[in-house]
Design an enzyme around this catalytic site. Structure first.
Site, PDB file in Angstrom:
ATOM      1  N   LYS A  68       0.865  -1.186   0.000  1.00 28.43           N
ATOM      2  CA  LYS A  68       0.000   0.000   0.000  1.00 28.43           C
ATOM      3  C   LYS A  68       0.899   1.232   0.000  1.00 28.43           C
ATOM      4  O   LYS A  68       1.914   1.261   0.712  1.00 28.43           O
ATOM      5  CB  LYS A  68      -0.911  -0.043   1.233  1.00 28.43           C
ATOM      6  N   SER A 143      -9.705   2.267   2.758  1.00 27.23           N
ATOM      7  CA  SER A 143      -8.782   2.946   1.860  1.00 27.23           C
ATOM      8  C   SER A 143      -7.800   2.020   1.158  1.00 27.23           C
ATOM      9  O   SER A 143      -7.138   2.440   0.223  1.00 27.23           O
ATOM     10  CB  SER A 143      -7.986   4.004   2.642  1.00 27.23           C
ATOM     11  N   SER A 167     -10.346   0.096   6.952  1.00 29.12           N
ATOM     12  CA  SER A 167      -9.730   0.212   5.623  1.00 29.12           C
ATOM     13  C   SER A 167      -9.101  -1.044   5.057  1.00 29.12           C
ATOM     14  O   SER A 167      -8.762  -1.075   3.880  1.00 29.12           O
ATOM     15  CB  SER A 167      -8.660   1.298   5.637  1.00 29.12           C
TER      16      SER A 167
HETATM   17  N1  GLN Z   1     -13.605   5.096   6.105  1.00 32.20           N
HETATM   18  C1  GLN Z   1     -12.747   5.418   7.209  1.00 32.20           C
HETATM   19  C2  GLN Z   1     -12.233   6.843   7.046  1.00 32.20           C
HETATM   20  O1  GLN Z   1     -12.557   7.445   6.075  1.00 32.20           O
HETATM   21  C3  GLN Z   1     -11.673   4.400   7.317  1.00 32.20           C
HETATM   22  C4  GLN Z   1     -10.312   4.782   6.889  1.00 32.20           C
HETATM   23  C5  GLN Z   1      -9.232   3.833   7.322  1.00 32.20           C
HETATM   24  O2  GLN Z   1      -9.479   2.824   7.995  1.00 32.20           O
HETATM   25  N2  GLN Z   1      -8.010   4.173   6.997  1.00 32.20           N
HETATM   26  O3  GLN Z   1     -11.568   7.367   7.859  1.00 32.20           O
END
Ligand code: GLN
Length: 485
Positions: A68, A143, A167
């Site tokens: 990532k 994400s 995410s």
């Molecule tokens: N959807 C969550 C956010 O927008 C999760 C993001 C994450 O876990 N990095 O913060």
């Protein structure tokens, strides 16, 4: 013969017995990377010069994987999928990358994400929308969108992800694969771009529970560069994954998965939750006792707002190091404030800017007690509710979302009212630092959906043992995008 759609043990065997060479694996993975880039726009970069290594007894040696793009990679472009770092090349590796290098693992691409991990759609990367390999009109969730798209397309058996709210686990569900976030601090966060430090977890996306265990065994451990990391040398995820677990009691939460809690449910939601009930029946057939539990609904409803306040505040603070002075493209202006303002204004997407505005507001001296400190109190209450559950039950099992992958074009999504908690409850796993895994649980309208299993902290062996049993019962492992079983 293709190998990148196999699991780690199978690929290792093929390498050991000379059926395939490391060079062939790299070539296959790079070729598939290019195909997936064409279809899903899943990568920030493809590392065409990935180097061969000698095969050892380490299960990961010689096997390609995805990184990532919020993990620092020495000498390799690392953008966090943000324009603010579009040319940034770090001079050090994240601890996880060093560990995988020691294993002889081969990083073949940097996967795209929602900018700096903020977002749940895969639509805010500076390189454009990341598309779902099951249906290019749909999103991967986020994400860790690029990692999910690639693993589910058979580019390699695993990719790194990070999880602050969900995410790793949500994109895994949307793509029909496994996503595992271990207990907070089990994997060092050194070199992972910080989003919200009290919630950030490193983890992995794979196509089967065994592979998640193998990879996390390799990257976990105490690290002097991350003071929240801890010694987990007594934990052997893969070795103990088939240990007999009997008489375990699991529960699900009725306020989250009972259809009667949703006003005007859509057909999709009905199908999705009835699918979940079928899964629960199968889990019972395994000998687990599965009980319906209840949580104070007001507290549950507070979850998304509490997450927003805490994560936006921490993000505002963490990302204040992005000034465009030390790294990133230099902004224009006559003094340092103008230069920083220009860089941040041009560099960040509107989604992130909105979060910084809210984050700054809740951190202002006069607002801190009312918003930030109160959110932390409610976080504690929510975690305590889960802790109470773990006194009676070994794990909580829940659906991951309100349905399969949503359309990228928002107007095509039919969403029933009041599903916010169903969509966001995985955040509790980050609030409490609980080990939490998503596995595929079936299909709704020919698209994959997932269930999530969460245990109390430090019970990582248990969460994987339970997940592995359920995976075996459901017969849903090693799925490649498009294969409806
Ligand atoms: N959807 C969550 C956010 O927008 C999760 C993001 C994450 O876990 N990095 O913060």
């Amino acid at each position: 013969m293709e190998y990148m759609n196999k699991n780690i043990v199978e690929i290792h065997e093929a390498l050991k017995t000379g059926k395939v060479s490391v060079k062939n694996l790299i070539n296959e993975s790079l070729l598939k990377s290019r195909e997936v880039q064409e279809k899903c726009n899943a990568f920030v970069s493809i590392l065409n010069d990935a180097k061969e290594v000698n095969i050892t007894d380490n299960l990961l040696s010689g096997i390609p994987y995805g990184i990532k793009d919020n993990y620092s990679t020495k000498g390799i472009l690392t953008t966090g999928s943000s324009n603010t770092l579009k040319d940034y090349v770090p001079f050090f590796n994240a601890t996880v990358i060093d560990k995988l290098n020691e294993c002889g693992a081969i990083g073949v691409n940097k996967t795209a994400l929602d900018e700096f991990g903020m977002g749940g759609t895969g639509l805010s990367a500076h390189t454009g929308y990341i598309r779902n390999p099951w249906d290019a009109e749909r999103m991967c969730a986020g994400s860790s969108s690029g990692s999910a798209a690639a693993v589910s397309s058979g580019v390699y058996p695993y990719a790194l992800g990070s999880d602050t709210g969900d995410s790793i686990r949500k994109p895994a569900a949307y793509c029909g694969i496994v996503g595992y976030k271990p207990t907070y601090g089990m994997i060092s966060r050194f070199g992972l771009f910080a989003y919200a430090s009290s919630l950030d977890h490193c983890g992995v996306l794979t196509r089967c529970v065994d592979d998640a265990a193998i990879v996390v065994d390799a990257i976990k451990g105490k690290d002097s560069k991350d003071m929240t990391s801890w010694d987990s040398s007594n934990i052997n995820l893969f070795k103990n994954i088939n240990n007999e677990i009997s008489n375990k009691k699991l529960c699900y939460i009725k306020e989250i998965c009972d259809i009667s809690f949703y006003p005007n449910p859509t057909d999709e939601l009905r199908k999705h939750l009835s699918k979940f009930n079928e899964v629960i029946e199968k889990v019972k057939e395994l000998g687990f006792e599965v009980v319906e539990e209840s949580i104070n609904q007001n507290l549950l409803n507070a979850l998304p707002a509490v997450y927003d306040v805490i994560s936006y505040a921490e993000a505002t603070s963490n990302l204040s190091n992005l000034t465009g002075i030390i790294f990133g493209p230099r902004g224009e202006g006559n003094n340092i404030n103008e230069i920083m303002k220009d860089y941040r204004t041009k560099g960040f997407s509107s989604l992130i800017k909105r979060r910084f505005v809210i984050g700054s507001y809740v951190l202002q001296k006069e607002n801190q007690e009312k918003y930030f400190v109160n959110a932390q109190r409610v976080r504690r209450l929510l975690v305590n509710e889960w802790k109470k559950i773990f006194e009676t039950y070994s794990a909580v099992i829940l659906p991951v979302s309100s349905g399969p992958a949503k359309y990228i074009d928002k107007s095509k999504n039919i969403i029933s009212e009041g599903t916010k908690v169903l969509e966001e409850h995985l955040q509790i796993g980050d609030f409490g630092g609980f080990p939490s895994i998503t596995i595929p649980s079936g299909y709704v309208d020919n698209l994959p959906v997932g269930i999530n299993i969460t245990c109390d902290i430090f019970n990582d062996e248990l969460v994987l043992q339970i997940a592995k049993k359920i995976e075996g019962k459901l017969g849903l492992k090693n799925i490649i995008a498009g294969e409806v079983r």
